[in-house]
Motif scaffolding. Structure first.
Motif, PDB file in Angstrom:
ATOM      1  N   ARG A  93       0.836  -1.209   0.000  1.00 47.12           N
ATOM      2  CA  ARG A  93       0.000   0.000   0.000  1.00 47.12           C
ATOM      3  C   ARG A  93       0.867   1.253   0.000  1.00 47.12           C
ATOM      4  O   ARG A  93       0.583   2.230  -0.696  1.00 47.12           O
ATOM      5  N   ALA A  94       1.942   1.227   0.779  1.00 43.29           N
ATOM      6  CA  ALA A  94       2.855   2.370   0.827  1.00 43.29           C
ATOM      7  C   ALA A  94       3.470   2.622  -0.548  1.00 43.29           C
ATOM      8  O   ALA A  94       3.582   3.772  -0.982  1.00 43.29           O
ATOM      9  N   ALA A  95       3.834   1.566  -1.248  1.00 43.52           N
ATOM     10  CA  ALA A  95       4.411   1.711  -2.589  1.00 43.52           C
ATOM     11  C   ALA A  95       3.418   2.359  -3.543  1.00 43.52           C
ATOM     12  O   ALA A  95       3.792   3.206  -4.358  1.00 43.52           O
ATOM     13  N   GLN A  96       2.151   1.996  -3.442  1.00 45.43           N
ATOM     14  CA  GLN A  96       1.143   2.599  -4.310  1.00 45.43           C
ATOM     15  C   GLN A  96       1.007   4.099  -4.029  1.00 45.43           C
ATOM     16  O   GLN A  96       0.909   4.904  -4.952  1.00 45.43           O
ATOM     17  N   ILE A  97       1.046   4.478  -2.765  1.00 48.53           N
ATOM     18  CA  ILE A  97       0.973   5.895  -2.389  1.00 48.53           C
ATOM     19  C   ILE A  97       2.177   6.640  -2.961  1.00 48.53           C
ATOM     20  O   ILE A  97       2.039   7.704  -3.566  1.00 48.53           O
ATOM     21  N   LEU A  98       3.360   6.074  -2.786  1.00 45.54           N
ATOM     22  CA  LEU A  98       4.578   6.724  -3.263  1.00 45.54           C
ATOM     23  C   LEU A  98       4.595   6.812  -4.792  1.00 45.54           C
ATOM     24  O   LEU A  98       4.996   7.831  -5.353  1.00 45.54           O
ATOM     25  N   HIS A  99       4.170   5.755  -5.444  1.00 44.12           N
ATOM     26  CA  HIS A  99       4.131   5.754  -6.912  1.00 44.12           C
ATOM     27  C   HIS A  99       3.227   6.869  -7.442  1.00 44.12           C
ATOM     28  O   HIS A  99       3.589   7.565  -8.388  1.00 44.12           O
ATOM     29  N   LYS A 100       2.089   7.060  -6.817  1.00 47.27           N
ATOM     30  CA  LYS A 100       1.171   8.133  -7.228  1.00 47.27           C
ATOM     31  C   LYS A 100       1.801   9.511  -7.059  1.00 47.27           C
ATOM     32  O   LYS A 100       1.422  10.462  -7.730  1.00 47.27           O
TER      33      LYS A 100
END
Length: 123
Positions: A93-100
């Motif tokens: 989930r953290a990776a998805q936030i950072l990717h955005k």
């Protein structure tokens, strides 16, 4: 009955979509691969503070996934970001936030902290 079936199919499709999207933005590393590169990266433990205090990978900073959006200024976009949590779901989930937010080099520890056998630090 048909409404329930539609909801179940929708959940399944959503889960599959999330799984493949996460695989596209996140590189999963085993412990040996992780150790090879984590000294040149930003090592982020996305678990809650009490989990971090009980034991974390040596050199990791604690930025819980629940606080990540408010603390983005603490993470540089020009360096790789190595993420881990207890098992792997929160770091995903953290990776998805950072990717955005435009972060490109995102890595996750396969199996999370529970499978880590390297050096740790506890308070």
């Amino acid at each position: 009955m048909s409404v329930l079936l539609i909801v179940l199919v929708a959940l399944l499709v959503f889960s599959i979509f999330r799984y493949y999207r996460q695989k596209m933005i996140l590189n999963v590393l085993n412990q040996d691969q992780w150790i090879e590169g984590y000294r040149k990266a930003q090592l982020i433990d996305v678990r809650e503070p009490q989990e971090y205090d009980a034991g974390h990978i040596l050199g990791a900073r604690n930025i819980p996934v629940t606080q990540l959006k408010q603390r983005l200024v603490e993470i540089r976009k020009d360096k790789p970001v190595y993420l881990y949590c207890q098992k792997s779901s929160r770091s995903g989930r953290a990776a998805q936030i950072l990717h955005k937010q435009g972060y490109k080099e995102l890595y996750q520890l396969k199996g999370g902290f529970k499978n880590w056998t390297g050096k740790i630090k506890a308070k």
